[in-house]
Design an enzyme around this catalytic site. Structure first.
Site, PDB file in Angstrom:
ATOM      1  N   CYS A   4      -1.332   5.128   3.817  1.00 56.09           N
ATOM      2  CA  CYS A   4      -0.346   5.092   2.732  1.00 56.09           C
ATOM      3  C   CYS A   4      -0.975   4.358   1.554  1.00 56.09           C
ATOM      4  CB  CYS A   4       0.937   4.387   3.177  1.00 56.09           C
ATOM      5  SG  CYS A   4       2.031   4.029   1.781  1.00 56.09           S
ATOM      6  N   CYS A   7       0.779   1.084   0.657  1.00 58.25           N
ATOM      7  CA  CYS A   7       0.510   0.035   1.661  1.00 58.25           C
ATOM      8  C   CYS A   7      -0.888  -0.546   1.427  1.00 58.25           C
ATOM      9  CB  CYS A   7       0.636   0.584   3.076  1.00 58.25           C
ATOM     10  SG  CYS A   7       2.341   0.820   3.616  1.00 58.25           S
ATOM     11  N   HIS A  97       6.019   6.349   0.023  1.00 58.73           N
ATOM     12  CA  HIS A  97       6.426   4.950   0.249  1.00 58.73           C
ATOM     13  C   HIS A  97       7.389   4.664  -0.892  1.00 58.73           C
ATOM     14  CE1 HIS A  97       5.095   0.569   1.214  1.00 58.73           C
ATOM     15  NE2 HIS A  97       6.137   0.501   0.399  1.00 58.73           N
ATOM     16  N   HIS A  99       9.483   3.792  -3.956  1.00 55.15           N
ATOM     17  CA  HIS A  99       9.127   2.979  -5.123  1.00 55.15           C
ATOM     18  C   HIS A  99      10.074   3.278  -6.264  1.00 55.15           C
ATOM     19  CE1 HIS A  99       6.830   6.724  -5.041  1.00 55.15           C
ATOM     20  NE2 HIS A  99       6.932   6.737  -6.369  1.00 55.15           N
TER      21      HIS A  99
HETATM   22  P1  AMP Z   1       6.184   9.725  -7.255  1.00 56.00           P
HETATM   23  O1  AMP Z   1       5.682  11.018  -7.808  1.00 56.00           O
HETATM   24  O2  AMP Z   1       7.598   9.400  -7.636  1.00 56.00           O
HETATM   25  O3  AMP Z   1       5.940   9.627  -5.767  1.00 56.00           O
HETATM   26  O4  AMP Z   1       5.334   8.597  -7.965  1.00 56.00           O
HETATM   27  C1  AMP Z   1       4.042   8.237  -7.581  1.00 56.00           C
HETATM   28  C2  AMP Z   1       3.427   7.546  -8.764  1.00 56.00           C
HETATM   29  O5  AMP Z   1       2.297   6.832  -8.300  1.00 56.00           O
HETATM   30  C3  AMP Z   1       2.947   8.471  -9.878  1.00 56.00           C
HETATM   31  O6  AMP Z   1       3.623   8.168 -11.091  1.00 56.00           O
HETATM   32  C4  AMP Z   1       1.453   8.199  -9.952  1.00 56.00           C
HETATM   33  O7  AMP Z   1       0.954   8.226 -11.270  1.00 56.00           O
HETATM   34  C5  AMP Z   1       1.356   6.811  -9.343  1.00 56.00           C
HETATM   35  N1  AMP Z   1       0.065   6.470  -8.750  1.00 56.00           N
HETATM   36  C6  AMP Z   1      -0.691   7.257  -7.927  1.00 56.00           C
HETATM   37  N2  AMP Z   1      -1.799   6.578  -7.557  1.00 56.00           N
HETATM   38  C7  AMP Z   1      -1.743   5.363  -8.138  1.00 56.00           C
HETATM   39  C8  AMP Z   1      -2.588   4.214  -8.135  1.00 56.00           C
HETATM   40  N3  AMP Z   1      -3.745   4.178  -7.438  1.00 56.00           N
HETATM   41  N4  AMP Z   1      -2.224   3.136  -8.870  1.00 56.00           N
HETATM   42  C9  AMP Z   1      -1.070   3.158  -9.572  1.00 56.00           C
HETATM   43  N5  AMP Z   1      -0.223   4.201  -9.605  1.00 56.00           N
HETATM   44  C10 AMP Z   1      -0.553   5.289  -8.900  1.00 56.00           C
END
Ligand code: AMP
Length: 113
Positions: A4, A7, A97, A99
């Site tokens: 994850c 995580c 996860h 958020h």
């Molecule tokens: P969701 O599409 O609601 O699951 O949101 C996932 C979010 O995680 C997206 O807005 C991505 O841009 C963000 N994301 C993916 N990888 C990373 C990372 N390594 N660091 C920070 N944000 C990330």
């Protein structure tokens, strides 16, 4: 939870631009911002959907919602902000996860499509 992404960020195995951390949550910058300010508030316990949430995890989520407005200055929320929780496929959830997206710093439209 193995494999994850969030995580791994919480465990410090993958770097992130951290804005706030306590025993319940980590808040960091979204890597691909969808607004001028875009942060993710991630409860430290792994669960994908609100429907999966335990009592303990619901307390953690409550702590997240309590903390976010307390950080209005640090996160640039003074002029208003939007919270988004994508749940499942139609909503476009990509990290499984739970958020909270925190979006601010600009006027926002209202077009889910
Ligand atoms: P969701 O599409 O609601 O699951 O949101 C996932 C979010 O995680 C997206 O807005 C991505 O841009 C963000 N994301 C993916 N990888 C990373 C990372 N390594 N660091 C920070 N944000 C990330």
């Amino acid at each position: 939870m193995e494999n994850c992404l969030f995580c791994k960020i919480i465990a410090g195995e993958i770097p992130a631009s951290k804005m706030y951390e306590d025993e319940n949550m980590l808040i960091f910058k979204d890597i691909d911002p969808k607004a001028k300010n875009h942060y993710l508030c991630v409860p430290k316990s792994h669960f994908k959907l609100l429907a999966d949430m335990t009592e303990e995890q619901s307390e953690m989520l409550k702590a997240c919602f309590k903390k976010i407005p307390e950080l209005q200055k640090e996160l640039g929320l003074e002029n208003g902000y939007r919270l988004v929780i994508n749940q499942g496929e139609d909503a476009g959830q990509t990290v499984f996860h739970l958020h909270i997206h925190i979006l601010s710093g600009q006027k926002m439209g209202w077009t889910p499509a």
